[in-house]
Design a protein around this motif. Structure first.
Motif, PDB file in Angstrom:
ATOM      1  N   ALA A 153      40.367  -2.136 -19.068  1.00 37.23           N
ATOM      2  CA  ALA A 153      41.645  -2.695 -18.629  1.00 37.23           C
ATOM      3  C   ALA A 153      42.434  -1.656 -17.846  1.00 37.23           C
ATOM      4  O   ALA A 153      42.439  -0.460 -18.193  1.00 37.23           O
ATOM      5  CB  ALA A 153      42.457  -3.180 -19.827  1.00 37.23           C
ATOM      6  N   ASP A 154      43.093  -2.117 -16.787  1.00 38.85           N
ATOM      7  CA  ASP A 154      44.063  -1.283 -16.084  1.00 38.85           C
ATOM      8  C   ASP A 154      45.399  -1.263 -16.808  1.00 38.85           C
ATOM      9  O   ASP A 154      46.121  -0.268 -16.766  1.00 38.85           O
ATOM     10  CB  ASP A 154      44.266  -1.796 -14.655  1.00 38.85           C
ATOM     11  CG  ASP A 154      42.994  -1.708 -13.829  1.00 38.85           C
ATOM     12  OD1 ASP A 154      42.373  -0.638 -13.837  1.00 38.85           O
ATOM     13  OD2 ASP A 154      42.627  -2.713 -13.188  1.00 38.85           O
ATOM     14  N   PHE A 155      45.728  -2.384 -17.480  1.00 42.59           N
ATOM     15  CA  PHE A 155      46.970  -2.498 -18.245  1.00 42.59           C
ATOM     16  C   PHE A 155      46.651  -3.168 -19.582  1.00 42.59           C
ATOM     17  O   PHE A 155      45.904  -4.157 -19.620  1.00 42.59           O
ATOM     18  CB  PHE A 155      48.024  -3.319 -17.491  1.00 42.59           C
ATOM     19  CG  PHE A 155      48.364  -2.778 -16.140  1.00 42.59           C
ATOM     20  CD1 PHE A 155      49.285  -1.754 -15.999  1.00 42.59           C
ATOM     21  CD2 PHE A 155      47.751  -3.273 -15.001  1.00 42.59           C
ATOM     22  CE1 PHE A 155      49.593  -1.237 -14.749  1.00 42.59           C
ATOM     23  CE2 PHE A 155      48.054  -2.784 -13.751  1.00 42.59           C
ATOM     24  CZ  PHE A 155      48.974  -1.753 -13.630  1.00 42.59           C
ATOM     25  N   VAL A 156      47.206  -2.630 -20.647  1.00 39.17           N
ATOM     26  CA  VAL A 156      47.052  -3.194 -21.987  1.00 39.17           C
ATOM     27  C   VAL A 156      48.416  -3.709 -22.427  1.00 39.17           C
ATOM     28  O   VAL A 156      49.401  -2.955 -22.430  1.00 39.17           O
ATOM     29  CB  VAL A 156      46.517  -2.146 -22.984  1.00 39.17           C
ATOM     30  CG1 VAL A 156      46.424  -2.742 -24.386  1.00 39.17           C
ATOM     31  CG2 VAL A 156      45.151  -1.637 -22.531  1.00 39.17           C
ATOM     32  N   VAL A 157      48.478  -4.991 -22.783  1.00 35.56           N
ATOM     33  CA  VAL A 157      49.710  -5.626 -23.232  1.00 35.56           C
ATOM     34  C   VAL A 157      49.553  -5.943 -24.721  1.00 35.56           C
ATOM     35  O   VAL A 157      48.702  -6.759 -25.100  1.00 35.56           O
ATOM     36  CB  VAL A 157      50.016  -6.912 -22.441  1.00 35.56           C
ATOM     37  CG1 VAL A 157      51.291  -7.563 -22.962  1.00 35.56           C
ATOM     38  CG2 VAL A 157      50.147  -6.595 -20.952  1.00 35.56           C
ATOM     39  N   SER A 176      42.741   2.144 -33.248  1.00 35.58           N
ATOM     40  CA  SER A 176      41.448   2.270 -32.580  1.00 35.58           C
ATOM     41  C   SER A 176      41.610   2.265 -31.070  1.00 35.58           C
ATOM     42  O   SER A 176      40.997   3.073 -30.357  1.00 35.58           O
ATOM     43  CB  SER A 176      40.522   1.130 -33.029  1.00 35.58           C
ATOM     44  OG  SER A 176      40.318   1.149 -34.425  1.00 35.58           O
ATOM     45  N   VAL A 177      42.427   1.347 -30.559  1.00 43.27           N
ATOM     46  CA  VAL A 177      42.638   1.277 -29.109  1.00 43.27           C
ATOM     47  C   VAL A 177      43.294   2.552 -28.607  1.00 43.27           C
ATOM     48  O   VAL A 177      42.962   3.077 -27.533  1.00 43.27           O
ATOM     49  CB  VAL A 177      43.482   0.033 -28.767  1.00 43.27           C
ATOM     50  CG1 VAL A 177      43.920   0.064 -27.312  1.00 43.27           C
ATOM     51  CG2 VAL A 177      42.696  -1.238 -29.051  1.00 43.27           C
ATOM     52  N   GLU A 178      44.217   3.088 -29.392  1.00 43.07           N
ATOM     53  CA  GLU A 178      44.882   4.329 -28.990  1.00 43.07           C
ATOM     54  C   GLU A 178      43.912   5.506 -29.006  1.00 43.07           C
ATOM     55  O   GLU A 178      43.936   6.360 -28.109  1.00 43.07           O
ATOM     56  CB  GLU A 178      46.047   4.599 -29.934  1.00 43.07           C
ATOM     57  CG  GLU A 178      46.754   5.925 -29.693  1.00 43.07           C
ATOM     58  CD  GLU A 178      47.701   6.286 -30.818  1.00 43.07           C
ATOM     59  OE1 GLU A 178      48.567   7.141 -30.600  1.00 43.07           O
ATOM     60  OE2 GLU A 178      47.572   5.703 -31.914  1.00 43.07           O
ATOM     61  N   SER A 179      43.033   5.565 -30.010  1.00 36.02           N
ATOM     62  CA  SER A 179      42.149   6.716 -30.157  1.00 36.02           C
ATOM     63  C   SER A 179      41.024   6.714 -29.140  1.00 36.02           C
ATOM     64  O   SER A 179      40.526   7.780 -28.775  1.00 36.02           O
ATOM     65  CB  SER A 179      41.563   6.744 -31.577  1.00 36.02           C
ATOM     66  OG  SER A 179      42.594   6.850 -32.545  1.00 36.02           O
ATOM     67  N   GLN A 180      40.557   5.547 -28.697  1.00 29.08           N
ATOM     68  CA  GLN A 180      39.471   5.519 -27.728  1.00 29.08           C
ATOM     69  C   GLN A 180      39.948   5.818 -26.311  1.00 29.08           C
ATOM     70  O   GLN A 180      39.138   6.013 -25.417  1.00 29.08           O
ATOM     71  CB  GLN A 180      38.762   4.171 -27.756  1.00 29.08           C
ATOM     72  CG  GLN A 180      39.476   3.071 -26.991  1.00 29.08           C
ATOM     73  CD  GLN A 180      38.578   1.893 -26.674  1.00 29.08           C
ATOM     74  OE1 GLN A 180      37.399   1.912 -26.981  1.00 29.08           O
ATOM     75  NE2 GLN A 180      39.136   0.868 -26.073  1.00 29.08           N
ATOM     76  N   GLY A 181      41.260   5.841 -26.089  1.00 30.46           N
ATOM     77  CA  GLY A 181      41.792   6.096 -24.759  1.00 30.46           C
ATOM     78  C   GLY A 181      42.109   4.807 -24.041  1.00 30.46           C
ATOM     79  O   GLY A 181      41.283   3.891 -23.990  1.00 30.46           O
ATOM     80  N   MET A 182      43.299   4.713 -23.502  1.00 30.78           N
ATOM     81  CA  MET A 182      43.711   3.514 -22.798  1.00 30.78           C
ATOM     82  C   MET A 182      44.471   3.898 -21.535  1.00 30.78           C
ATOM     83  O   MET A 182      44.939   5.030 -21.384  1.00 30.78           O
ATOM     84  CB  MET A 182      44.584   2.631 -23.684  1.00 30.78           C
ATOM     85  CG  MET A 182      45.965   3.201 -23.976  1.00 30.78           C
ATOM     86  SD  MET A 182      47.062   2.013 -24.766  1.00 30.78           S
ATOM     87  CE  MET A 182      46.287   1.856 -26.361  1.00 30.78           C
ATOM     88  N   SER A 183      44.575   2.927 -20.631  1.00 33.22           N
ATOM     89  CA  SER A 183      45.346   3.119 -19.417  1.00 33.22           C
ATOM     90  C   SER A 183      46.819   2.788 -19.706  1.00 33.22           C
ATOM     91  O   SER A 183      47.287   2.944 -20.832  1.00 33.22           O
ATOM     92  CB  SER A 183      44.778   2.247 -18.296  1.00 33.22           C
ATOM     93  OG  SER A 183      45.369   2.565 -17.063  1.00 33.22           O
ATOM     94  N   THR A 184      47.548   2.292 -18.724  1.00 30.31           N
ATOM     95  CA  THR A 184      48.977   2.032 -18.876  1.00 30.31           C
ATOM     96  C   THR A 184      49.218   0.937 -19.911  1.00 30.31           C
ATOM     97  O   THR A 184      48.524  -0.088 -19.928  1.00 30.31           O
ATOM     98  CB  THR A 184      49.577   1.622 -17.522  1.00 30.31           C
ATOM     99  OG1 THR A 184      49.224   2.611 -16.548  1.00 30.31           O
ATOM    100  CG2 THR A 184      51.086   1.516 -17.609  1.00 30.31           C
TER     101      THR A 184
END
Length: 812
Positions: A153-157, A176-184
């Motif tokens: 994803a380019d953006f996670v809502v 989990s989403v935070e630890s695996q790395g996310m975009s904006t």
């Protein structure tokens, strides 16, 4: 004549002596720099940044910087530009039980009057007001789907609820989403209008903002889906903001799969190329399906119109790229050579070497004694050890890390070095200044040794070992200590162990371990220079391939039929192109961090599920201490306790560069587990980490400490018992250096009697309360990783929390 009162006249002081300063003929550069105090003479301004610039030059430099920043922004957003540009991927993830991703997408689209049919899976929505295209992917509260959607994803809502709190499943998803790395990231609130009191709405917003800023402090604004203006502002941000991206993902070619076609022999996946150029010679990882070869890449434009720009690539079905002779193979291990001299090898392996003592560093001491103690060495020897093929031996080449713009995370400084202990060798010795005696010894004179009675000796041993605790507590208080049964021969029980004078500096003889290594160990990928090979593999992805922003059909080879039966269009599917050699197995190292608030330690070789990069595996890792040592030997850790860090090692595919890693632990229902918390979920995120450079030469040494009790003490000579239980074991291990917990060092002088008592000499007097020990080491080998089959967390195993919340509300 002047008057009596003058204006402020004072005489020069005559009692203060002022000497002239010393004038040296020459001064050092440091003295001149200190005297200048930061001032730079006009003739000494050498660089452009030190030149005294005029106002016109300063305005010109500012304009150039502004133009360079605009060009950089254009490069980052060029993939989204134009009518045929790539869509912006938006993952919509609900965290609460009443979260509805489809309703959230409808509210966002209605705010900008964007009309589109919302269907299962990913779908595009053209936003005419901002001249952009959004590609939504609504997901349910499924951990695997949320991780896969956020990965591409380019953006996670994230959707928060105004009525329900975030339950344990929602917290597991966000961690989990935070630890695996996310975009904006953006955060929205759903159902705020259901709260009637306006003052209560403000308190709800404040509470939700406090919750989300605990995980992401940059979330200053929360958007309400019930407010049309706030939704329009969020849509403006989604269409105009440049996504920050994910580093490991942007170093490779990747795409969100929009459509899958299983017709024919090859499987065709469709999507828009992102990141780097997609090459047919490289292997691709498709979700949890596995790793596949590319048969060909063809164009897949949305409309039959004249191409514009780089994002079209050709008409429908036009070939854009095809594999060449340089295409990577699917082999994970090096090919095994057939050794024609099996008879010689069997003969050599059938006759074990006769040894007369334990191996200490590089020598077998006391080998000239007349008495030979026969040792039954293990006969399990691999059938043959093959040489590495050229493709499986990666040398450094001409590349180096100097001057490269691809800087990597320095793993040597990731772990703080623990202070040396006496059991580690010479670096943990007390020295001459350490005073260990607490009181004068009660044995003033040497006494003759009397053979003890067997029953009394057994009772004394039982009393000495009476303190029993749990295994984890024992490891924390008495690390690596083992107890031998009196009827067990130590030279057989510890046949694979050896002695080291120093854990950090003593050489490790690898020939002694060849008989015990796994069969596939000699076939793993061996990397000569990790940094240079990583840089070369990353640079190969910078040129060539199908340009990013092109919508393509990727034809895959060898997709199994089980994948076709289990595929669901409602789950996100990602295709990630692997760099060269990233499918080959080696000894993977991951820096693992166990948080301080963890409820229990993690045991080595415990089954965990790890995710790093685009892949997930079931592993049983070995834990060891980190840091850099001169001999590349690292102590094996039986447990990782809360607040500690270690290196987890297993045999798995290579990963170039630093990638975030997630470690999950499955909770079996009805099983007593120390991982107790308020959650009833069958899966727990126990630790996080970062990948480190893999290495097959990194030795993990398991330490075994044998401790004894000082029985008689006469100055520096001590009689020790309860370490060994027969005379032959004392003769076998008498070359080992001895130490005490207070830092004294010594050696075995001679055995006494037949019950394992011996006389030892130390470098100083020891305290009667002290404990005497020897350290033994053996090499342990990592275990292979298995690909994860199925989901991380099956939604059917998650308890129904909606009914529980309703029951709690009725009770109130």
């Amino acid at each position: 004549m002047p008057g009596a009162v003058a204006t402020g006249h004072s005489h020069r002081p005559t009692t203060k002596q002022q000497n002239k300063g010393f004038k040296s003929r020459k001064a050092t550069k440091g003295q001149l720099r200190d005297a200048a105090k930061g001032r730079i003479e006009p003739g000494q301004r050498k660089t452009i940044h030190q030149q005294a610039m005029s106002k016109l030059d300063r305005k010109n430099r500012a304009k150039q910087r502004q133009q360079e920043k605009a060009r950089e922004h254009a490069r980052e957003t060029s993939v989204f530009a134009g009518k045929d540009g790539a869509p912006r991927n938006v993952a919509v993830i609900p965290l609460c039980v009443d979260g509805d991703a489809v309703a959230a997408i409808k509210a966002l689209n209605e705010s900008v009057e964007a009309e589109a049919e919302i269907k299962e899976g990913c779908f595009r929505v053209p936003v005419t007001r901002f001249k952009q295209k959004l590609q939504y992917f609504p997901v349910t509260r499924d951990l695997t789907a949320c991780l896969d959607a956020a990965r591409v994803a380019d953006f996670v809502v994230l959707i928060l609820s105004a009525e329900h709190e975030v339950d344990p499943l929602g917290e597991l998803i966000i961690r989990s989403v935070e630890s695996q790395g996310m975009s904006t990231l953006f955060t929205v609130i759903q159902g705020l209008n259901k709260i009637e009191a306006a003052k209560q709405r403000l308190s709800v917003i404040s509470s939700l903002k406090s919750y989300i800023t605990h995980f992401h402090p940059e979330q200053e604004k929360l958007c309400s889906l019930d407010n049309r203006q706030e939704c329009a502002n969020l849509m403006r941000s989604l269409c105009n903001t440049t996504p920050k991206g994910i580093r490991w993902r942007d170093e490779r070619s990747w795409m969100l799969v929009e459509d899958v076609n299983f017709s024919g022999e090859s499987t065709v996946v469709t999507g828009v190329v992102r990141g780097k150029g997609l090459k047919a010679d490289r292997l691709v990882q498709v979700g949890d399906w596995g790793t596949f070869q590319i048969e060909k890449i063809t164009a897949a434009p949305l409309a039959a119109r004249k191409p514009e720009g780089m994002a079209v690539g050709g008409a429908e079905g036009d070939a854009l790229d095809a594999p060449t002779e340089d295409q990577d193979e699917l082999a994970e291990l090096a090919p095994e050579e057939v050794n024609m001299e099996d008879d010689d090898m069997d003969t050599a392996s059938a006759v074990p070497e006769q040894k007369k003592g334990v191996l200490l560093d590089e020598h077998h001491y006391f080998s000239d004694d007349d008495q030979v103690i026969a040792l039954q060495m293990p006969k399990k020897v691999p059938k043959g050890t093959s040489k590495y093929q050229a493709a499986w031996f990666l040398d450094g080449g001409e590349e180096s890390e100097d001057g490269s713009d691809l800087e990597d995370f320095e793993m040597e400084d990731a772990l703080e070095e623990e202070p040396a202990r006496p059991e580690d060798g010479i670096e943990g010795a007390a020295g001459d200044v350490a005073m260990t005696e607490g009181a004068p010894t009660e044995y003033a004179k040497s006494v003759a040794f009397v053979e003890p009675d067997e029953d009394e000796d057994a009772m004394g041993l039982e009393a000495y070992r009476k303190q029993k605790r749990s295994e984890a507590e024992d490891d924390l208080e008495f690390p690596d200590e083992i107890e031998l049964h009196p009827n067990v021969l130590a030279r057989e029980r510890l046949a694979k162990y050896r002695g080291l004078k120093s854990l950090r500096t003593s050489p490790w003889v690898e020939e002694e371990d060849r008989a015990h290594e796994p069969e596939e160990w000699r076939r793993l990928l061996q990397i000569q220079d990790y940094q240079a090979t990583r840089i070369r593999s990353a640079r190969e992805a910078l040129v060539g391939g199908v340009a990013p922003g092109t919508r393509v059909h990727v034809h895959l080879r060898g997709v199994p039929s089980e994948v076709r039966a289990s595929h669901s269009s409602g789950r996100p599917l990602a295709l990630v192109s692997l760099l060269r050699h990233e499918h080959k197995r080696t000894a993977m190292n991951i820096l693992i961090n166990l948080p301080a608030d963890a409820t229990a330690p993690i045991k080595s070789k415990e089954e965990l599920v790890v995710q790093y990069g685009p892949r997930r595996f079931v592993i049983k890792p070995l834990f060891s201490q980190g840091g850099a040592t001169p001999n590349d030997v690292h102590k094996y850790c039986r447990y990782i306790h809360p607040g500690q860090s270690a290196v987890a090692t297993f045999m798995g595919p290579v990963a170039w560069g630093s990638m975030p890693a997630l470690f999950y632990k499955r909770i079996v229902p009805g099983e007593e587990t120390p991982h107790d918390d308020e959650s009833d979920l069958p899966l727990k995120l126990v630790a996080t980490g970062t990948t480190m450079p893999p290495s097959t030469s990194r030795v993990i040494a398991k330490r075994a400490i044998l401790t004894g009790h000082p029985y008689h003490i006469h100055k520096k000579i001590v009689t020790v018992r309860y370490m060994f239980f027969n005379r032959e074991d004392v003769e076998w291990f008498k070359a080992l250096p001895m130490w005490t917990k207070r830092g004294r060092t010594g050696f075995i002088k001679e055995p006494l009697g037949t019950h394992g008592y011996f006389k030892a000499t130390f470098d100083g007097r020891i305290n009667p309360q002290d404990s005497v020990g020897v350290s033994l080491y053996k090499r342990v080998w990592p275990r292979p990783a298995e690909p994860l089959r199925g989901l991380l967390l099956d939604p059917e195993q998650v308890p129904d929390l909606v009914e529980d919340d309703a029951m709690d509300a009725d009770a109130e």
